[in-house]
Design an enzyme around this catalytic site. Structure first.
Site, short mmCIF file in Angstrom:
data_model
loop_
_atom_site.label_atom_id
_atom_site.label_comp_id
_atom_site.label_asym_id
_atom_site.label_seq_id
_atom_site.Cartn_x
_atom_site.Cartn_y
_atom_site.Cartn_z
N HIS A 41 0.58 -0.10 -10.30
CA HIS A 41 -0.22 -1.03 -9.47
C HIS A 41 -0.53 -2.31 -10.24
CE1 HIS A 41 -3.07 -1.04 -5.78
NE2 HIS A 41 -2.66 -2.26 -6.05
N GLU A 93 -3.42 7.35 -6.30
CA GLU A 93 -3.30 6.63 -7.57
C GLU A 93 -4.36 7.09 -8.57
OE1 GLU A 93 -3.30 2.43 -6.80
OE2 GLU A 93 -1.39 2.50 -5.72
N ARG A 149 0.84 -1.19 0.00
CA ARG A 149 0.00 0.00 0.00
C ARG A 149 0.88 1.24 0.00
NH1 ARG A 149 -3.17 -2.48 -1.85
NH2 ARG A 149 -5.25 -3.11 -1.21
#
Length: 624
Positions: A360, A341, A312
């Site tokens: 990601h 993000e 994270r």
């Protein structure tokens, strides 16, 4: 809930089981009732011992479990209904196919908060990935209809668990399907960073040949600190060991024997960060871990350390990391996740020459995407069927085999709670509950969390407008000041049954039926499961044997001939059918408890006549 049948059942009525909603198929019922503003309404109903039964149209309020006996007295099955699942982010086709077999599926991506709130009151389940924020406003807008939120992935920091719990909404995730993919990506970033793969690739594509500039470092013999030794962290450790690295780990909750089994030593946080050549982050984002890697932490690391983060983004203070990179404290970083993000286009961290970044991609393999889709679809479907998912994150995680074994005791627990609260005299507030379990099993082999939740449900629901399920039982009890304690007593009996008995004590309350009080002054009821059927076996100090179905009249009377006949005659004259009778007594010709099961609820005049029988000292009517 009284109602008039809109259309008569066929003369050859279906068996009762077909008139009762199952855990897999809802039933549509029709009602006509003066209790509602409209002359008639229809609703869909699922049966679930854990999540309850719920009106799906036209209201969104949960309702107590309908008794089977109501079938044929105002209920008619018309058709099967399908729940609605809102998929708010892209999901693999295999998962969507499973969902479509069971529910109406609405795939609406990139919804704003306002758009999500507008849709959610029409949905029974919501599936998201990491990009959709499920806030308290979403649960409020659902008006109680939303039963389950599925997070297609591991982290659930984008779902407000407190709001979900308060609304009785189950939150499930998919923690296993992308484990290997995330671990592989962590290793890929580790190797790419150590050998400057991304930078060298960009250099060559720019027409350069800079072999001397991109000299890397070897992994063999280097120390890797795995921060968070869960599923992904342990898989990264396994793979790093295969690369010849010395692996240590820090995780305050990881068992040391599991780490030792794969050759990993668990150490303190400070020891891990101060001795590692590489640090790989695998902890969840919580208030405790937010910006855990900050200026203070970087001041303690081994100079020239390299950091990988596929967990994270929020666990790293990104500004502090830039400063550590600039001053050489951190030699390199490889990041798949970010605080925001996507990160800003002008992010100093993303643009730093010593940072390797990916958007990601931890779970982004074909196999993982399909696996996550299937895993979350199965969890959501299970929850909608009333099953408590093993991946529930805001409810007890109870193995399926334990759930199956405890099923009849779950029903017993709720019924005992409902029975006990009916014995409380009006105006007597309930503040203390003690639950006593007797069993031949070791206490560590007896998981009572579900049973406690169902007792709480049985006690609170009949006297409030709050719907209770296993998700919000403990929270609701705490909010209402209800203190629930549990006691386990060993009894030398069969190990095959998980429990011998469950006893519920309501402390410091007055009772409308004095015989329900124990010597200590508590209202006490006890039950057992016999041949799979929950039964009431003790009221106060009196032994009884009563099936916990339908209704019952409990009478304390002088033990003498004729009492059963007198009560039976009064009930018969009013066409009230007796389903069972049981007598418990202290001694012959002394005090006795007579329990009489009745199919119908007697009117007040009939109950008054029973109370006027000279030998009957007190009585109470109970809905079992």
């Amino acid at each position: 809930m009284a109602g008039a049948l809109l259309a008569p059942l066929p003369s050859a009525a279906a068996p009762e089981a077909l008139l009762w909603p199952s855990a897999t198929t809802p039933a549509i019922y029709s009602f006509s009732s003066s209790s509602f503003s409209s002359s008639s309404f229809r609703f869909a109903c699922f049966r679930s011992p854990f999540l309850g039964l719920r009106l799906s149209y036209p209201t969104n309020h949960w309702i107590p479990a309908l008794r089977r006996r109501s079938a044929g007295r105002g209920l008619r099955i018309e058709a099967a209904a399908r729940p609605t699942v809102l998929v708010a982010e892209k999901l693999g086709e295999a998962g969507l196919a499973l969902l479509r077999k069971f529910a109406n599926v609405d795939c609406s991506y990139n919804l704003s908060l306002e758009e999500l709130c507008a849709k959610i009151s029409l949905c029974d389940a919501l599936i998201v990935r990491s990009g959709t924020k499920v806030t308290p406003e979403v649960f409020e807008a659902s008006k109680g209809r939303l039963k389950v939120v599925g997070r297609a992935g591991v982290g659930i920091d984008n779902v407000d668990l407190q709001a979900a719990t308060e609304s009785g909404c189950l939150v499930v995730n998919a923690p296993t399907a992308n484990t290997v993919a995330a671990a592989e990506h962590g290793i890929a970033l580790l190797v790419a960073m150590a050998r400057n793969v991304a930078q060298a690739d960009a250099s060559m594509k720019a027409g350069k040949w800079q072999r001397n500039k991109y000299v890397g470092v070897s992994l063999v013999g280097k120390t890797l600190a795995v921060m968070g030794f869960g599923k992904v962290g342990s898989e990264v450790a396994r793979r790093a060991k295969g690369l010849g690295m010395n692996v240590i780990a820090h995780d305050p909750y990881a068992p040391a024997d599991r780490a030792r089994a794969i050759g990993v030593e668990l150490v303190s946080f400070d020891e891990a960060i101060s001795t590692a050549d590489f640090i790989s982050l695998h902890m969840p984002l919580t208030p405790t871990t937010a910006k855990l890697f900050n200026d203070e932490t970087f001041a303690k690391v081994k100079k020239g350390v390299r950091i990988i983060n596929v967990a994270r983004g929020g666990v790293i203070d990104e500004d502090a990391l830039v400063r550590a990179l600039d001053n050489g404290t951190v030699a390199q970083a490889a990041l798949d996740v970010f605080t925001v993000e996507p990160p800003p286009k002008d992010s100093k961290l993303v643009m730093h020459e010593n940072v390797t970044v990916t958007p990601h991609l931890g779970a982004s393999t074909v196999e993982a995407q399909e696996g996550v889709a299937v895993e979350i679809a199965e969890a959501v479907i299970g929850a909608l069927k009333g099953k408590l998912a093993a991946t529930a994150v805001n409810a007890p995680m109870v193995p399926a085999e334990v759930l199956s074994e405890l099923a009849p005791y779950v029903i017993l627990a709720e019924k005992l709670g409902r029975l006990a609260v009916q014995l409380v005299a009006g105006g007597s507030g309930i503040k203390g509950v003690k639950v006593v379990y007797t069993s031949a099993r070791d206490p560590d082999d007896l998981d009572t969390r579900i049973l406690r939740a169902m007792i709480t449900k049985g006690i609170i629901e009949p006297i409030s407008s709050v719907f209770i399920n296993i998700v919000n039982a403990d929270y609701t009890a705490k909010q209402r000041g209800l203190r629930i304690s549990e006691e386990r007593i060993y009894r030398d009996s069969s190990l095959e049954a998980p429990l011998d008995s469950i006893q519920v004590h309501l402390t410091n309350v007055e009772s409308k039926f004095a015989s329900a009080l124990s010597d200590s002054g508590d209202i006490v009821v006890e039950g057992r499961v016999k041949d799979g059927i929950p039964r009431l076996t003790l009221v106060g100090s009196f032994s009884v044997d009563v099936s916990l179905e339908g209704n019952a009249i409990l009478c304390r009377n002088v033990d003498q001939p004729g009492n059963i006949g007198r009560v039976g005659k009064i009930l018969g004259e009013q066409n009230v059918n007796i389903s069972f009778m049981s007598v418990g007594r202290t001694a012959p010709r002394k005090q006795a408890i007579m329990a009489i099961g009745v199919d119908e609820e007697p009117d007040k005049e009939t109950l008054k006549k029973i109370g006027e029988i000279p030998a009957i000292k007190e009585f109470v009517f109970l809905k079992l």
